[in-house]
Design an enzyme around this catalytic site. Structure first.
Site, PDB file in Angstrom:
ATOM      1  N   LEU A  17      26.797  62.060  67.366  1.00  0.00           N
ATOM      2  CA  LEU A  17      27.060  61.760  68.930  1.00  0.00           C
ATOM      3  C   LEU A  17      26.020  62.564  69.751  1.00  0.00           C
ATOM      4  CD1 LEU A  17      30.578  60.916  69.117  1.00  0.00           C
ATOM      5  CD2 LEU A  17      28.800  59.260  69.190  1.00  0.00           C
ATOM      6  N   HIS A 137      26.883  67.864  52.803  1.00  0.00           N
ATOM      7  CA  HIS A 137      25.766  67.521  52.816  1.00  0.00           C
ATOM      8  C   HIS A 137      25.012  67.984  51.453  1.00  0.00           C
ATOM      9  CE1 HIS A 137      21.650  66.343  54.638  1.00  0.00           C
ATOM     10  NE2 HIS A 137      21.273  66.877  53.361  1.00  0.00           N
ATOM     11  N   ASP A 248      26.240  57.947  59.187  1.00  0.00           N
ATOM     12  CA  ASP A 248      25.052  59.123  59.516  1.00  0.00           C
ATOM     13  C   ASP A 248      24.325  58.514  60.506  1.00  0.00           C
ATOM     14  OD1 ASP A 248      23.869  61.334  59.247  1.00  0.00           O
ATOM     15  OD2 ASP A 248      22.949  60.848  57.633  1.00  0.00           O
ATOM     16  N   ALA A 264      14.263  63.766  61.362  1.00  0.00           N
ATOM     17  CA  ALA A 264      14.856  63.075  60.324  1.00  0.00           C
ATOM     18  C   ALA A 264      16.245  62.315  60.965  1.00  0.00           C
ATOM     19  CB  ALA A 264      15.394  63.732  59.151  1.00  0.00           C
TER      20      ALA A 264
END
Length: 346
Positions: A17, A137, A248, A264
């Protein structure tokens, strides 16, 4: 042929966010369709304490437009200096839902992440004791490892040893991108789940690279070969409750994406459900969409499913805005590359 589909209101189990003007711009795009979201903590500076998580949650709720119903599920950014007591207090109080593990240097704003995994072992053990899930991750960052192999190597070198050393720890492999990741989840039925993104279900690396580099498809973990995408689609549409949606969705200013060294992330939030309905229809699995978007995530996290519903309807192609204003900048909306006929109608 199905023209309308009513499902429980979905959740997003991996969302960026941001903060400030960007938060104000992108929050409504998620809150319009999703009831809850796991909010990533990789701000600058990162959200590493319970107090910082509380302050960030308050900023999100203060920014939420009036009349929208949305619950941010907060996370802490795991570092080698994380205080187990602070983490435990934040989780026990309900302030945080999970903790995020970033290997240092793996993605956007991950410089404060973990380099020496032995240094976080006491924290992981405490998390297992209190039932706090770990969102991972899953990529190594060693320069000698090819970027397309980083997920598979991470599973062997890091994730599997962590899980063996801390058997009670519940782990979410976030944004899996490979058959290796999907197969690892399938082979480990206890305490392991995985999120899958929109872009990794729709595209492979050829879509990003052939005929010119498409920076708005560049994300981390990077898009992989076609057979990996096909394995992800098979997993997502299988009905297996260990796989669930984590978009994501990662907004960046357009100028940061369309740059010599671009950022990215794919900003998929505005059209995520339309994209997913397209993917699931193509796979002949529209009946599995509700599980993937609305049921499997709550089951893994031990949370109730949402009481309200949304309806997706099939009609003429959706008119997708190219950009979204964000303060002094714009954010480019993910291009699905095909006409999308499904849209949320209520």
């Amino acid at each position: 042929m199905t023209q309308s589909l009513t499902i429980r209101r979905p959740d997003d189990w991996h969302l960026h966010l941001r903060d400030g003007a960007m938060l104000a711009a992108v929050l409504p795009e998620t809150a319009r369709h999703f009831a809850r979201a796991i909010v990533m903590p990789n701000l600058v500076p990162p959200v590493v304490t319970g107090a910082q998580a509380a302050a960030y949650r308050d900023r999100i709720l203060a920014t939420l437009p009036k009349g929208m119903n949305f619950e941010p599920l907060m996370t802490l950014y795991l570092t080698e200096q994380t205080d187990p007591d602070d983490l435990a207090a934040a989780h026990t109080s309900g302030l945080i839902t999970s903790v995020k593990l970033y290997p240092a240097g793996a993605t956007t704003n991950s410089a404060s992440g973990v380099k020496d995994f032995d240094k976080v072992r006491p924290v992981l053990e405490r998390m297992a004791e209190i039932g706090c899930p770990l969102c991972v991750h899953g990529e190594v960052t060693d320069r000698e490892i090819d970027i397309f192999d980083r997920e598979a190597v991470f599973i062997d070198r890091v994730l599997d040893p962590i899980r063996r050393a801390t058997p009670g720890l519940r782990v979410i492999m976030e944004h899996i991108t490979t058959k290796d990741g999907a197969d690892y989840v399938a082979a480990n039925p206890e305490g392991l789940g995985a999120t899958i993104t929109v872009q990794h279900l729709m595209f492979d690396r050829n879509d990003m690279l052939v005929g010119g580099m498409r920076p708005h498809y560049y994300c981390l973990p990077i898009l992989k070969r076609r057979h990996h995408r096909e394995a992800l689609v098979a997993a997502a549409t299988s009905g297996d409750a260990r796989y669930f949606l984590g978009t994501d969705s990662a907004p960046h200013p357009t100028h940061a994406k369309e740059a010599e060294c671009c950022a990215a992330g794919c900003f998929t939030a505005p059209i995520a459900l339309s994209c997913l309905a397209h993917v699931f229809e193509e796979a002949g699995a529209l009946d599995k969409l509700e599980g993937f978007t609305s049921l499997n995530g709550p089951a893994f996290y031990g949370l109730p499913v949402n009481a309200d519903t949304i309806t997706l309807s099939k009609a003429d192609p959706l008119d997708i805005p190219k950009t979204l204003p964000a303060g002094e900048h714009t954010v480019t909306v993910f291009d699905p590359g095909v006409p999308l006929h499904w849209r949320v109608t209520r």
